[in-house]
Design a protein around this motif. Structure first.
Motif, PDB file in Angstrom:
ATOM      1  N   TYR A  58       0.837  -1.198   0.000  1.00  0.00           N
ATOM      2  CA  TYR A  58       0.000   0.000   0.000  1.00  0.00           C
ATOM      3  C   TYR A  58       0.873   1.250   0.000  1.00  0.00           C
ATOM      4  O   TYR A  58       0.559   2.248  -0.654  1.00  0.00           O
ATOM      5  CB  TYR A  58      -0.928   0.009   1.208  1.00  0.00           C
ATOM      6  CG  TYR A  58      -1.988  -1.073   1.147  1.00  0.00           C
ATOM      7  CD1 TYR A  58      -3.088  -0.930   0.303  1.00  0.00           C
ATOM      8  CD2 TYR A  58      -1.871  -2.219   1.903  1.00  0.00           C
ATOM      9  CE1 TYR A  58      -4.048  -1.912   0.231  1.00  0.00           C
ATOM     10  CE2 TYR A  58      -2.827  -3.210   1.838  1.00  0.00           C
ATOM     11  CZ  TYR A  58      -3.918  -3.056   1.004  1.00  0.00           C
ATOM     12  OH  TYR A  58      -4.858  -4.028   0.934  1.00  0.00           O
ATOM     13  N   ALA A 117       2.015   1.851  -3.397  1.00  0.00           N
ATOM     14  CA  ALA A 117       0.918   2.372  -4.208  1.00  0.00           C
ATOM     15  C   ALA A 117       0.665   3.838  -3.896  1.00  0.00           C
ATOM     16  O   ALA A 117       0.389   4.640  -4.793  1.00  0.00           O
ATOM     17  CB  ALA A 117      -0.340   1.545  -3.963  1.00  0.00           C
ATOM     18  N   ALA A 147      -1.809   6.108  -6.166  1.00  0.00           N
ATOM     19  CA  ALA A 147      -3.016   5.325  -6.454  1.00  0.00           C
ATOM     20  C   ALA A 147      -4.176   5.794  -5.588  1.00  0.00           C
ATOM     21  O   ALA A 147      -3.986   6.166  -4.436  1.00  0.00           O
ATOM     22  CB  ALA A 147      -2.741   3.842  -6.197  1.00  0.00           C
ATOM     23  N   SER A 148      -5.388   5.765  -6.157  1.00  0.00           N
ATOM     24  CA  SER A 148      -6.576   6.107  -5.372  1.00  0.00           C
ATOM     25  C   SER A 148      -6.953   4.898  -4.519  1.00  0.00           C
ATOM     26  O   SER A 148      -6.447   3.792  -4.724  1.00  0.00           O
ATOM     27  CB  SER A 148      -7.730   6.461  -6.301  1.00  0.00           C
ATOM     28  OG  SER A 148      -8.152   5.296  -6.987  1.00  0.00           O
ATOM     29  N   SER A 149      -7.864   5.122  -3.573  1.00  0.00           N
ATOM     30  CA  SER A 149      -8.160   3.993  -2.691  1.00  0.00           C
ATOM     31  C   SER A 149      -8.897   2.882  -3.443  1.00  0.00           C
ATOM     32  O   SER A 149      -8.741   1.708  -3.135  1.00  0.00           O
ATOM     33  CB  SER A 149      -8.948   4.450  -1.461  1.00  0.00           C
ATOM     34  OG  SER A 149      -9.993   5.287  -1.863  1.00  0.00           O
ATOM     35  N   TRP A 150      -9.696   3.244  -4.437  1.00  0.00           N
ATOM     36  CA  TRP A 150     -10.349   2.199  -5.231  1.00  0.00           C
ATOM     37  C   TRP A 150      -9.318   1.394  -6.013  1.00  0.00           C
ATOM     38  O   TRP A 150      -9.381   0.177  -6.108  1.00  0.00           O
ATOM     39  CB  TRP A 150     -11.380   2.828  -6.182  1.00  0.00           C
ATOM     40  CG  TRP A 150     -11.903   1.862  -7.206  1.00  0.00           C
ATOM     41  CD1 TRP A 150     -11.692   1.919  -8.546  1.00  0.00           C
ATOM     42  CD2 TRP A 150     -12.680   0.685  -6.955  1.00  0.00           C
ATOM     43  NE1 TRP A 150     -12.294   0.857  -9.161  1.00  0.00           N
ATOM     44  CE2 TRP A 150     -12.909   0.065  -8.196  1.00  0.00           C
ATOM     45  CE3 TRP A 150     -13.179   0.091  -5.798  1.00  0.00           C
ATOM     46  CZ2 TRP A 150     -13.630  -1.107  -8.335  1.00  0.00           C
ATOM     47  CZ3 TRP A 150     -13.908  -1.086  -5.929  1.00  0.00           C
ATOM     48  CH2 TRP A 150     -14.132  -1.675  -7.189  1.00  0.00           C
ATOM     49  N   GLN A 151      -8.315   2.119  -6.566  1.00  0.00           N
ATOM     50  CA  GLN A 151      -7.256   1.410  -7.301  1.00  0.00           C
ATOM     51  C   GLN A 151      -6.495   0.461  -6.382  1.00  0.00           C
ATOM     52  O   GLN A 151      -6.155  -0.654  -6.761  1.00  0.00           O
ATOM     53  CB  GLN A 151      -6.291   2.427  -7.920  1.00  0.00           C
ATOM     54  CG  GLN A 151      -6.857   3.035  -9.196  1.00  0.00           C
ATOM     55  CD  GLN A 151      -5.974   4.160  -9.724  1.00  0.00           C
ATOM     56  OE1 GLN A 151      -5.399   4.929  -8.937  1.00  0.00           O
ATOM     57  NE2 GLN A 151      -5.873   4.262 -11.033  1.00  0.00           N
ATOM     58  N   LYS A 152      -6.256   0.936  -5.157  1.00  0.00           N
ATOM     59  CA  LYS A 152      -5.544   0.071  -4.203  1.00  0.00           C
ATOM     60  C   LYS A 152      -6.370  -1.168  -3.890  1.00  0.00           C
ATOM     61  O   LYS A 152      -5.872  -2.293  -3.845  1.00  0.00           O
ATOM     62  CB  LYS A 152      -5.246   0.845  -2.904  1.00  0.00           C
ATOM     63  CG  LYS A 152      -4.035   1.731  -3.018  1.00  0.00           C
ATOM     64  CD  LYS A 152      -3.622   2.280  -1.679  1.00  0.00           C
ATOM     65  CE  LYS A 152      -4.460   3.489  -1.322  1.00  0.00           C
ATOM     66  NZ  LYS A 152      -4.117   4.060  -0.018  1.00  0.00           N
ATOM     67  N   LYS A 212      -8.693  -2.521  -5.760  1.00  0.00           N
ATOM     68  CA  LYS A 212      -8.861  -3.380  -6.923  1.00  0.00           C
ATOM     69  C   LYS A 212      -7.548  -4.105  -7.283  1.00  0.00           C
ATOM     70  O   LYS A 212      -7.563  -5.279  -7.643  1.00  0.00           O
ATOM     71  CB  LYS A 212      -9.318  -2.517  -8.106  1.00  0.00           C
ATOM     72  CG  LYS A 212      -9.864  -3.324  -9.261  1.00  0.00           C
ATOM     73  CD  LYS A 212     -10.402  -2.406 -10.362  1.00  0.00           C
ATOM     74  CE  LYS A 212     -10.011  -2.967 -11.707  1.00  0.00           C
ATOM     75  NZ  LYS A 212      -9.178  -2.100 -12.515  1.00  0.00           N
ATOM     76  N   ASN A 213      -6.431  -3.384  -7.159  1.00  0.00           N
ATOM     77  CA  ASN A 213      -5.172  -3.959  -7.643  1.00  0.00           C
ATOM     78  C   ASN A 213      -4.316  -4.603  -6.568  1.00  0.00           C
ATOM     79  O   ASN A 213      -3.403  -5.360  -6.875  1.00  0.00           O
ATOM     80  CB  ASN A 213      -4.368  -2.889  -8.379  1.00  0.00           C
ATOM     81  CG  ASN A 213      -5.101  -2.409  -9.625  1.00  0.00           C
ATOM     82  OD1 ASN A 213      -5.630  -3.212 -10.380  1.00  0.00           O
ATOM     83  ND2 ASN A 213      -5.158  -1.092  -9.800  1.00  0.00           N
TER      84      ASN A 213
END
Lengths: 314, 427
Positions: free
Chosen positions: A209, A212, A217-222, A224-225
């Protein structure tokens, strides 16, 4: 399980010198089998024997009138099952039941786990409260829900009326009864998924994290990925297990539908129960159980294969 | 190599021994409990009987005390009592008899008899029990335990019929007819205040079966085929339809708990329920009165189903000594002394003729009126097909309650469903 795992761990032949020196501790080709004999015996007695017995029973006409001397009638029971149009309707309903429940379990469980996994006031108290549905004896919990769903006096309809909606016939209309069963079972089942997800979340290294974050990275990207792929090895087996449990969940529908003899609320396993224990059709019920077993075995193996969920991700 | 083989082998031997010892222990037990039948030593040879029951656990001490006294009188007979719940008793009995074992005596509701007899698990009692002994029992309830003329159970209690229960503070005199009952109920209904005139477990057709029975309806013809699409059952459904949709004297979704709680809180003027519930109402402080189920349009009282509980004998009991011991135990259970104890504890009417005339039974107001109800009642069929009938009658109840279908349609659907369900039994 143990029987399968030993095949892969066949020992290599030990050197001859060791054999002479330490004869009593020598490992022979059959030594590992000796170790697993008790386990094999238990598996034979507890799993294989009942399974074989069930399959044999499914080929007989054992019922109320042929109880002591049932005859082998071949595949007649299976033919009856597959030529009954109601089977396919019930099967469809069972799939809907399983899918609705497990997806809600996973979504709610994962969502709550993510919430709990961050810094939060009174975290341990919240965690205990959220596990409560799981800790409560299922029978009692479902009976309580039965009371909550009462048309006139149930808390749910009182709430609906209070917010200006009309009361719903939860227990007397088959469609609402089925929805009521799903609501009850979602409530009963999400804590398991939450605990599993929470365990998985806590094992994800924070470095990922942090990295990221540096990359912006946005929290949704974190989520999801990082979170989802890292949780996959935990969630896939848990969801499979959850699906098998839900598919075979007897209690919830059985208790909520105790005032109804309408077949439109049945799933496969409640239908089996009715055939076996209310109508004493043991042969037929056994055949039905074998069919359910095959459906579930097929589902579990293909689902895990498709998700490749048990593979390591890092 | 040899030494290690020996070690492993001995380990295996221990395992095998453990299993076989467990198996042997069971065989020894069996051998001990089945004495060889040599008539000369018969009388003194010890007999151990096993007896399964599903009585209220509170009443089990009565069994234990009377069986201990019995053992003093017949020291060679020991009776081991095992308690089960009703459902467990039924399934466990099937499984154990199938395996060639099982208890010698099994006690339960009379509808078990139909299942056990059809499965071939129990034996006729006409040769086990003497005609003299059977004459000490109420003929109607003994005949209720006969299937195709053979006796399969010895009933020790009867009745359990539902009655009209009313709150004397709200209803000073009990209604005599259905029309009167509905009038009184209407006066006592105020939905806004949560008050209702008549409540009962509306989902179970058992609680309205008195309508069809009283009008002369039968669920079966003589071949045990359903006869539900008849005027009597249409009238039964109409009664249910009207109280929900026309008179509105009962709350929507009225199940057992709702009905019971409303009556206990004094919010329901009348309830239809059986003897198992009356104590609860009195304990809740309700000034309770019992009455006949009201008279129907044909001028006859509503006729509730009556049932018995009975003792049956495992078909595997063939040894003469054991059968003799079984006979003695059943005679104890048939005695007036035994039955009166249970009548006081359980609220069921005895079947022993002497006990039925006992001052307690005669003078107790509840027993008295319940017995009157029993006299106009209808013995519930004990054949397994009854299950198919209940499921069929129950099917349309929710739609009747909400006024979605007519009584005529409901009777038609019940008939179809019952035919399908009974066909399932015979497959």
């Amino acid at each position: 399980m143990s029987a399968v795992s030993t095949k892969t761990s066949k020992p290599t032949k030990t050197p001859r010198i060791d054999n002479i020196r330490n004869r009593n501790l020598a490992i022979k080709w059959w030594t590992p089998y000796m170790f697993i004999i008790p386990a094999i015996l238990i598996v034979l007695l507890m799993v294989i024997y009942p399974l074989v017995f069930g399959v044999r029973l499914s080929l007989t006409n054992m019922n109320l009138r042929n109880f002591l001397n049932p005859k082998i009638i071949g595949l007649d029971n299976y033919i009856e099952i597959f030529t009954d149009p109601e089977f396919y309707i019930t099967f469809g309903r069972t799939i809907l039941w399983t899918f609705a429940n497990v997806s809600m379990h996973v979504v709610i469980g994962l969502w709550l786990a993510t919430l709990i996994n961050r810094k939060l006031m009174g975290k341990s108290l919240i965690r205990v409260l959220l596990i409560l549905p799981w800790a409560m004896p299922e029978y009692i919990a479902v009976l309580t829900w039965f009371g909550l769903f009462n048309y006139q006096y149930g808390a749910i309809n009182i709430l609906l009326r209070a917010i200006g909606l009309s009361a719903l016939p939860w227990l007397s209309n088959p469609n609402f009864l089925f929805s009521a069963a799903i609501i009850t079972n979602v409530w009963l089942g999400f804590p398991f998924m939450m605990m599993v997800s929470l365990g998985g979340l806590q094992s994800i290294p924070t470095e990922l994290y942090e990295a990221a974050d540096i990359d912006g990275a946005s929290s949704w990207q974190k989520f999801k990925n990082i979170t989802l792929p890292m949780l996959k090895p935990v969630l896939v087996p848990a969801a499979t297990l959850g699906a098998v449990w839900t598919f075979n969940k007897l209690n919830v529908i059985y208790i909520l539908a105790k005032n109804s003899s309408d077949s439109r609320v049945h799933i496969l396993v409640t239908k089996v129960y009715r055939a076996g224990f209310d109508y004493y059709r043991y042969g037929y019920a056994a055949a039905f159980s074998v069919v359910i077993f095959l459906i579930l075995a097929l589902f579990a193996s293909s689902f895990i294969k498709a998700m490749k969920g048990t593979e390591e991700v890092y | 190599m040899k030494k290690s083989t020996i070690k492993v082998l001995s380990l295996l031997m221990v395992l095998v021994l453990m299993f076989s010892m467990a198996a042997c222990a069971k065989k020894v037990e069996e051998a001990a409990s089945t004495p060889d039948a040599t008539p000369t030593e018969a009388a003194k040879k010890p007999v151990e009987l096993v007896f399964w029951e599903q009585e209220e656990p509170n009443n089990d001490p009565i069994y234990d005390r009377l069986l201990t006294e019995f053992n003093k009188k017949y020291p060679h007979i020991t009776v081991t009592r095992v308690h089960y719940t009703t459902d467990d008793l039924r399934s466990q009995f099937q499984t154990t008899v199938l395996a060639g074992e099982g208890p010698d005596i099994v006690f339960g509701p009379d509808d078990n008899l139909g299942v056990f007899q059809t499965m071939g698990l129990i034996q006729p009692l006409d040769k086990v029990l003497s005609a003299d002994f059977l004459n000490t029992l109420d003929k109607k309830s003994v005949d209720g335990c006969r299937i195709s003329g053979d006796l399969y159970g010895m009933p020790d209690r009867q009745g359990n019929n539902i009655m009209l229960v009313y709150n004397k503070d709200l209803v000073p005199t009990a209604p005599e007819t259905v029309t009167e009952m509905i009038e009184i109920a209407k006066k006592n209904t105020n939905a806004k205040e949560g008050k209702y005139g008549l409540v009962f477990q509306a989902y179970e057709p058992f609680f309205i079966s008195w309508v069809a029975n009283g009008l002369g309806g039968n669920v079966f013809d003589e071949k045990y085929q359903p006869t539900l699409n008849t005027p009597a059952f249409i009238a039964e459904y109409k009664f249910l339809y009207d109280i929900f949709n026309v008179h509105k004297i009962i709350p929507a979704d009225c199940n057992y708990d709702v009905a019971s709680n409303l009556f206990k809180e004094g919010k329901a003027a009348m309830i239809i329920n059986g003897p198992w519930s009356w104590g609860e109402y009195e304990a809740a402080g309700i000034n309770m009165g019992l009455a006949h189920l009201p008279k129907l349009e044909n001028g006859k009282y509503g006729s509730a189903y009556t049932s018995t509980k009975a003792y049956s004998v495992n078909k595997n009991v063939t040894d003469p000594d054991r059968l003799e011991a079984v006979k003695l135990v059943l005679e104890l259970f048939g005695s007036a002394e035994f039955q009166l104890e249970f009548a006081k504890a359980s609220g069921w009417m005895p079947t022993n003729k002497v006990a039925m005339e006992d001052s307690f039974v005669k003078n107790d107001p509840k027993f008295n009126i319940a017995t009157e109800g029993m006299k106009v009642g209808t013995p519930m069929p004990i054949v397994p097909e009854m299950r198919a009938i209940w499921d069929a009658l129950k099917l349309t109840v929710p739609d009747i309650m909400t006024g979605k279908i007519t009584p005529e349609k409901a009777a038609e659907m019940a008939q179809k469903e019952a035919e399908k369900n009974i066909a399932n039994f015979n497959k």
